[in-house]
Design an enzyme around this catalytic site. Structure first.
Site, PDB file in Angstrom:
ATOM      1  N   TYR A   1     -19.418  16.696  15.654  1.00 38.27           N
ATOM      2  CA  TYR A   1     -20.147  16.693  16.923  1.00 38.27           C
ATOM      3  C   TYR A   1     -20.148  18.088  17.536  1.00 38.27           C
ATOM      4  CZ  TYR A   1     -21.486  15.394  21.692  1.00 38.27           C
ATOM      5  OH  TYR A   1     -22.126  15.314  22.908  1.00 38.27           O
TER       6      TYR A   1
ATOM      7  N   SER B   1     -23.456  20.328  25.143  1.00 36.26           N
ATOM      8  CA  SER B   1     -22.188  19.777  25.618  1.00 36.26           C
ATOM      9  C   SER B   1     -21.287  20.931  26.017  1.00 36.26           C
ATOM     10  CB  SER B   1     -21.526  18.956  24.501  1.00 36.26           C
ATOM     11  OG  SER B   1     -20.176  18.653  24.806  1.00 36.26           O
TER      12      SER B   1
END
Length: 239
Positions: free
Chosen positions: A147, A134
């Site tokens: 996350y 990400s």
């Protein structure tokens, strides 16, 4: 990498970014094995022409079962895309079990699958491992510490793995999407990239043999980070 004729495994491939990666791989002439846990979505993937395997990769048993299921098959490409978020915010109730599943699915599962399939990948004439991290692996957001931590960990692992496999027939690529339109980001109010475009760019980067694919606005974030890590972190921590 020449994708035509290759056999690719895409985890989390029945929905979102994973499904779009699978679709573009199929369009490029690859045989695609979609891995997911939702029976309905897997049935829809099967109808699109994908091979499918049901697996829950949020624990060791699910990862080991998938490795056994793939045993004996000639796998050329492993795309570790499956992922989830978990709530961890001061003053807000959170589920420790959900946090554990998030850590395992996002970080442990890719490592276990690579460990279980690496010998087979190294035996192929040409192979690739793609880890989907990400933009938040570059600089974290204060809204998603678990996350962000898992994706930063996977980014670091990917870089080290690439160094270990340098000079072999296994290419290691990291894909760093921005915020993408998926079920996981439904409550995110920032501008989102369509999943189809994200999948297209990732597969194009695979075909081009790139080490790192900074997708969409992640390319801007990466450029800012290379110029000034402090500025990138300061901006993203409030994102």
């Amino acid at each position: 990498m020449q994708l035509k004729g290759k056999t690719a495994v895409v985890t989390g491939g029945s929905d979102g970014i994973g499904l779009e990666i699978a679709r573009h791989l199929l369009a490029a002439g690859a045989e695609v094995i979609v891995v997911g846990r939702d029976v309905g979505r897997l049935a829809a993937a099967l109808a699109e022409g994908f091979d499918t395997i049901t697996a829950d990769l949020s624990d060791a048993a699910g990862c080991d079962a998938l490795v056994r299921e793939l045993s004996g098959r000639d796998i050329d490409v492993l795309v570790n895309n499956a992922g989830m978020g978990a709530t961890f915010q001061v003053g807000v109730p959170f589920d420790v079990g959900e946090i554990d599943r998030c850590i395992f699915l996002n970080l442990n599962a890719p490592i276990r699958l690579i460990a279980g399939l690496l010998d087979g990948l190294r035996a192929r004439p040409e192979a690739m491992i793609v880890n989907v991290t990400s933009g938040l692996a570059i600089a974290p957001s204060g809204k998603g510490p678990v996350y962000c931590g898992t994706k930063a960990g996977l980014r670091s692992f990917t870089m080290a793995l690439r160094a270990q496999l340098a000079g072999t027939r296994v290419h290691v690529m990291e894909a760093l999407p921005p915020v993408v339109e998926t079920r996981m980001t439904e409550e995110n109010r920032h501008r989102k990239m369509p999943a189809a475009e994200c999948g297209r760019q990732i597969v194009a980067a695979m075909a081009g043999g790139r080490n790192q694919a900074n997708i969409g606005m992640t390319a801007v974030l990466n450029a800012v980070y290379n110029l000034s890590p402090a500025i990138a972190r300061r901006v993203m921590i409030r994102y």
